[in-house]
Design a protein around this motif. Structure first.
Motif, PDB file in Angstrom:
ATOM      1  N   ILE A  14       0.868  -1.180   0.000  1.00 45.41           N
ATOM      2  CA  ILE A  14       0.000   0.000   0.000  1.00 45.41           C
ATOM      3  C   ILE A  14       0.903   1.228   0.000  1.00 45.41           C
ATOM      4  O   ILE A  14       1.800   1.344   0.846  1.00 45.41           O
ATOM      5  CB  ILE A  14      -0.911   0.050   1.249  1.00 45.41           C
ATOM      6  CG1 ILE A  14      -1.757  -1.221   1.374  1.00 45.41           C
ATOM      7  CG2 ILE A  14      -1.826   1.278   1.213  1.00 45.41           C
ATOM      8  CD1 ILE A  14      -2.596  -1.276   2.651  1.00 45.41           C
ATOM      9  N   ILE A  15       0.675   2.142  -0.936  1.00 48.74           N
ATOM     10  CA  ILE A  15       1.473   3.369  -1.047  1.00 48.74           C
ATOM     11  C   ILE A  15       0.516   4.557  -1.014  1.00 48.74           C
ATOM     12  O   ILE A  15      -0.441   4.604  -1.789  1.00 48.74           O
ATOM     13  CB  ILE A  15       2.280   3.402  -2.370  1.00 48.74           C
ATOM     14  CG1 ILE A  15       3.146   2.138  -2.511  1.00 48.74           C
ATOM     15  CG2 ILE A  15       3.140   4.659  -2.458  1.00 48.74           C
ATOM     16  CD1 ILE A  15       3.811   1.975  -3.873  1.00 48.74           C
ATOM     17  N   ASP A  16       0.745   5.521  -0.127  1.00 44.97           N
ATOM     18  CA  ASP A  16      -0.181   6.658  -0.049  1.00 44.97           C
ATOM     19  C   ASP A  16      -0.002   7.608  -1.228  1.00 44.97           C
ATOM     20  O   ASP A  16       0.924   7.458  -2.037  1.00 44.97           O
ATOM     21  CB  ASP A  16      -0.083   7.378   1.306  1.00 44.97           C
ATOM     22  CG  ASP A  16       1.196   8.188   1.474  1.00 44.97           C
ATOM     23  OD1 ASP A  16       2.120   8.066   0.639  1.00 44.97           O
ATOM     24  OD2 ASP A  16       1.293   8.948   2.456  1.00 44.97           O
ATOM     25  N   PHE A  17      -0.909   8.581  -1.339  1.00 42.81           N
ATOM     26  CA  PHE A  17      -0.967   9.482  -2.498  1.00 42.81           C
ATOM     27  C   PHE A  17       0.389  10.122  -2.807  1.00 42.81           C
ATOM     28  O   PHE A  17       0.829  10.157  -3.950  1.00 42.81           O
ATOM     29  CB  PHE A  17      -2.030  10.566  -2.244  1.00 42.81           C
ATOM     30  CG  PHE A  17      -2.008  11.710  -3.227  1.00 42.81           C
ATOM     31  CD1 PHE A  17      -2.144  11.486  -4.584  1.00 42.81           C
ATOM     32  CD2 PHE A  17      -1.853  13.024  -2.791  1.00 42.81           C
ATOM     33  CE1 PHE A  17      -2.132  12.539  -5.503  1.00 42.81           C
ATOM     34  CE2 PHE A  17      -1.849  14.087  -3.690  1.00 42.81           C
ATOM     35  CZ  PHE A  17      -1.976  13.843  -5.043  1.00 42.81           C
ATOM     36  N   ALA A 230      -0.171   8.576  -9.112  1.00 45.04           N
ATOM     37  CA  ALA A 230      -0.782   8.119 -10.365  1.00 45.04           C
ATOM     38  C   ALA A 230      -1.275   9.322 -11.165  1.00 45.04           C
ATOM     39  O   ALA A 230      -1.954  10.197 -10.632  1.00 45.04           O
ATOM     40  CB  ALA A 230      -1.955   7.191 -10.052  1.00 45.04           C
ATOM     41  N   GLY A 231      -0.942   9.351 -12.447  1.00 37.78           N
ATOM     42  CA  GLY A 231      -1.302  10.495 -13.289  1.00 37.78           C
ATOM     43  C   GLY A 231      -2.796  10.717 -13.418  1.00 37.78           C
ATOM     44  O   GLY A 231      -3.268  11.857 -13.476  1.00 37.78           O
ATOM     45  N   SER A 232      -3.583   9.619 -13.400  1.00 33.75           N
ATOM     46  CA  SER A 232      -5.019   9.749 -13.651  1.00 33.75           C
ATOM     47  C   SER A 232      -5.739  10.496 -12.527  1.00 33.75           C
ATOM     48  O   SER A 232      -6.806  11.052 -12.737  1.00 33.75           O
ATOM     49  CB  SER A 232      -5.656   8.372 -13.829  1.00 33.75           C
ATOM     50  OG  SER A 232      -5.587   7.631 -12.634  1.00 33.75           O
ATOM     51  N   GLY A 250      -6.893  21.754   0.319  1.00 31.03           N
ATOM     52  CA  GLY A 250      -6.947  22.160   1.724  1.00 31.03           C
ATOM     53  C   GLY A 250      -7.211  21.027   2.705  1.00 31.03           C
ATOM     54  O   GLY A 250      -7.621  21.245   3.839  1.00 31.03           O
ATOM     55  N   TYR A 251      -7.034  19.782   2.285  1.00 32.84           N
ATOM     56  CA  TYR A 251      -7.112  18.651   3.205  1.00 32.84           C
ATOM     57  C   TYR A 251      -6.103  17.614   2.729  1.00 32.84           C
ATOM     58  O   TYR A 251      -5.630  17.681   1.592  1.00 32.84           O
ATOM     59  CB  TYR A 251      -8.532  18.060   3.246  1.00 32.84           C
ATOM     60  CG  TYR A 251      -8.864  17.115   2.112  1.00 32.84           C
ATOM     61  CD1 TYR A 251      -8.725  15.731   2.259  1.00 32.84           C
ATOM     62  CD2 TYR A 251      -9.300  17.587   0.869  1.00 32.84           C
ATOM     63  CE1 TYR A 251      -9.005  14.867   1.219  1.00 32.84           C
ATOM     64  CE2 TYR A 251      -9.581  16.729  -0.174  1.00 32.84           C
ATOM     65  CZ  TYR A 251      -9.434  15.368   0.011  1.00 32.84           C
ATOM     66  OH  TYR A 251      -9.704  14.505  -1.028  1.00 32.84           O
ATOM     67  N   GLU A 252      -5.755  16.680   3.592  1.00 30.18           N
ATOM     68  CA  GLU A 252      -4.777  15.659   3.206  1.00 30.18           C
ATOM     69  C   GLU A 252      -5.481  14.448   2.607  1.00 30.18           C
ATOM     70  O   GLU A 252      -6.367  13.873   3.225  1.00 30.18           O
ATOM     71  CB  GLU A 252      -3.951  15.237   4.429  1.00 30.18           C
ATOM     72  CG  GLU A 252      -2.925  16.275   4.820  1.00 30.18           C
ATOM     73  CD  GLU A 252      -1.944  15.752   5.864  1.00 30.18           C
ATOM     74  OE1 GLU A 252      -1.867  14.511   6.044  1.00 30.18           O
ATOM     75  OE2 GLU A 252      -1.278  16.584   6.487  1.00 30.18           O
ATOM     76  N   ARG A 253      -5.086  14.080   1.417  1.00 29.42           N
ATOM     77  CA  ARG A 253      -5.680  12.883   0.804  1.00 29.42           C
ATOM     78  C   ARG A 253      -5.276  11.608   1.552  1.00 29.42           C
ATOM     79  O   ARG A 253      -6.037  10.652   1.590  1.00 29.42           O
ATOM     80  CB  ARG A 253      -5.237  12.762  -0.661  1.00 29.42           C
ATOM     81  CG  ARG A 253      -5.864  13.790  -1.590  1.00 29.42           C
ATOM     82  CD  ARG A 253      -5.626  13.366  -3.028  1.00 29.42           C
ATOM     83  NE  ARG A 253      -6.040  14.367  -3.999  1.00 29.42           N
ATOM     84  CZ  ARG A 253      -5.971  14.188  -5.309  1.00 29.42           C
ATOM     85  NH1 ARG A 253      -5.516  13.039  -5.794  1.00 29.42           N
ATOM     86  NH2 ARG A 253      -6.355  15.129  -6.147  1.00 29.42           N
ATOM     87  N   GLY A 254      -4.064  11.583   2.093  1.00 27.07           N
ATOM     88  CA  GLY A 254      -3.612  10.382   2.800  1.00 27.07           C
ATOM     89  C   GLY A 254      -3.506   9.205   1.849  1.00 27.07           C
ATOM     90  O   GLY A 254      -2.861   9.271   0.805  1.00 27.07           O
ATOM     91  N   TYR A 255      -4.185   8.110   2.190  1.00 29.08           N
ATOM     92  CA  TYR A 255      -4.124   6.921   1.336  1.00 29.08           C
ATOM     93  C   TYR A 255      -5.079   7.019   0.148  1.00 29.08           C
ATOM     94  O   TYR A 255      -4.941   6.265  -0.819  1.00 29.08           O
ATOM     95  CB  TYR A 255      -4.428   5.656   2.152  1.00 29.08           C
ATOM     96  CG  TYR A 255      -3.253   5.263   3.020  1.00 29.08           C
ATOM     97  CD1 TYR A 255      -2.188   4.542   2.485  1.00 29.08           C
ATOM     98  CD2 TYR A 255      -3.187   5.650   4.353  1.00 29.08           C
ATOM     99  CE1 TYR A 255      -1.090   4.204   3.258  1.00 29.08           C
ATOM    100  CE2 TYR A 255      -2.088   5.315   5.143  1.00 29.08           C
ATOM    101  CZ  TYR A 255      -1.049   4.593   4.584  1.00 29.08           C
ATOM    102  OH  TYR A 255       0.040   4.267   5.347  1.00 29.08           O
ATOM    103  N   TYR A 256      -6.047   7.922   0.215  1.00 33.31           N
ATOM    104  CA  TYR A 256      -6.965   8.119  -0.909  1.00 33.31           C
ATOM    105  C   TYR A 256      -6.179   8.545  -2.148  1.00 33.31           C
ATOM    106  O   TYR A 256      -5.320   9.413  -2.090  1.00 33.31           O
ATOM    107  CB  TYR A 256      -7.997   9.188  -0.541  1.00 33.31           C
ATOM    108  CG  TYR A 256      -8.843   9.685  -1.696  1.00 33.31           C
ATOM    109  CD1 TYR A 256      -9.593   8.809  -2.470  1.00 33.31           C
ATOM    110  CD2 TYR A 256      -8.891  11.045  -2.006  1.00 33.31           C
ATOM    111  CE1 TYR A 256     -10.369   9.272  -3.525  1.00 33.31           C
ATOM    112  CE2 TYR A 256      -9.676  11.516  -3.055  1.00 33.31           C
ATOM    113  CZ  TYR A 256     -10.403  10.627  -3.817  1.00 33.31           C
ATOM    114  OH  TYR A 256     -11.164  11.085  -4.858  1.00 33.31           O
TER     115      TYR A 256
END
Length: 314
Positions: A14-17, A230-232, A250-256
């Motif tokens: 698993i790799i975060d954003f 990821a480019g998409s 203005g928020y952290e995507r994290g793993y999303y």
């Protein structure tokens, strides 16, 4: 990742954003780590679970005005020529009578993961597959409500959606060229059908392939490091667009919108972590968004962000 893949040891990653957090689980560690995985070629799900209750689902999207604040920042940068495609995402509080674990068991998608009562996702989007030295990617950009008359044709011919799709295909072709030779577009603009409880959608995809460069053979970690984010789900050009996203959202995507995948000792299948629900304190948040170009209309993009807040349980 390189060490394990060179030794042909199967593992899930698993790799975060932002590529800052990487988690690796060898096959024997998956169950005790609180992970449940259901991919097409790999699953830890042993039995079927029956859903005994009627699904309750409410979402509380931000106002159009709040959405517009970041949208305007993105559009300003596009007008200045800093980006020509920016993926703008939001987080929306949701309420449901389902647990994250129940969502995992009862949603249907190509890729599903439940992680430690922390997040669950049900993604239709492959990131890359690597089979016998060949690498493939399937960018998915452009969606439409499938109930509309001639929906698939409308999607294929929509100027804005087409421009977005062309851009992402070009971007991912360039990305693959960093790790592969003989990169080419095998299939262009084909339509996928996605069934959901709220509404059925059509999505536009393409297929790009290449031959993994000798220096990346067996080095899955080094290869992934070149390709994330990821480019998409970022946009183009990547470095400047990333700056724009971090400021506008203005928020952290994290793993999303990060990447996860399964290496079986030979081949790799990985996906983009979208259609994503995360637990924060006692609240659930659904993260969703879409690509913004100079042709984007505020109301359309706001609607698309809301359309994607669904769980595919039928």
């Amino acid at each position: 990742m390189d060490e394990l893949s060179l030794r042909k040891v199967p593992y899930f990653f698993i790799i975060d954003f932002l590529g800052e957090n990487v988690e690796i689980f060898e096959e024997h560690e998956i169950e005790k780590s609180g992970l449940m995985i259901d991919f097409q070629n790999f699953s830890t799900v042993k039995s079927q679970h029956l859903l005994q209750k009627k699904v309750e689902w409410k979402s509380y999207p931000e106002t159009l005005e709040d959405f517009q604040t970041g949208f305007d920042k993105v559009q300003k940068n596009i007008r200045l020529g800093n980006s020509y495609l920016t993926n703008y995402t939001r987080k929306t509080r949701i309420e449901t009578n389902l647990t994250l674990e129940e969502i995992f068991f009862h949603s249907s998608a190509k890729y599903k993961v439940f992680y430690k009562d922390f997040f669950v996702f049900f993604s239709p989007e492959t990131f890359v597959k690597i089979i016998d030295g060949k690498i493939l990617t399937y960018p998915m950009k452009g969606t439409i409500d499938a109930s509309l008359d001639n929906a698939a044709e409308i999607l294929k011919n929509d100027k804005k959606e087409k421009a977005e799709h062309y851009t992402v295909v070009d971007l991912l072709r360039n990305d693959l060229s960093m790790v592969a030779d003989n990169v080419k577009v095998d299939k262009f603009q084909y339509i996928d059908f996605i069934k959901t409880r709220q509404k059925d959608l059509y999505a536009m995809s393409s297929e790009i392939s290449g031959t993994v460069k000798p220096e990346f053979n067996g080095k899955l970690g080094s290869l992934m490091k070149q390709l994330v984010p990821a480019g998409s789900i970022l946009g183009a050009p990547k470095p400047k667009t990333l700056e724009i996203i971090l400021e506008a959202e203005g928020y952290e995507r994290g793993y999303y919108t990060g990447i996860c995948g399964w290496f079986d000792g030979d081949s790799t299948d990985s996906c983009v972590m979208i259609r994503f629900i995360e637990k924060e304190d006692d609240n659930l948040y659904f993260k969703s968004g879409g690509g913004i170009t100079h042709m984007s209309r505020l109301e359309d993009e706001y609607q698309e962000m809301k359309n994607k807040i669904y769980v595919p349980i039928h």
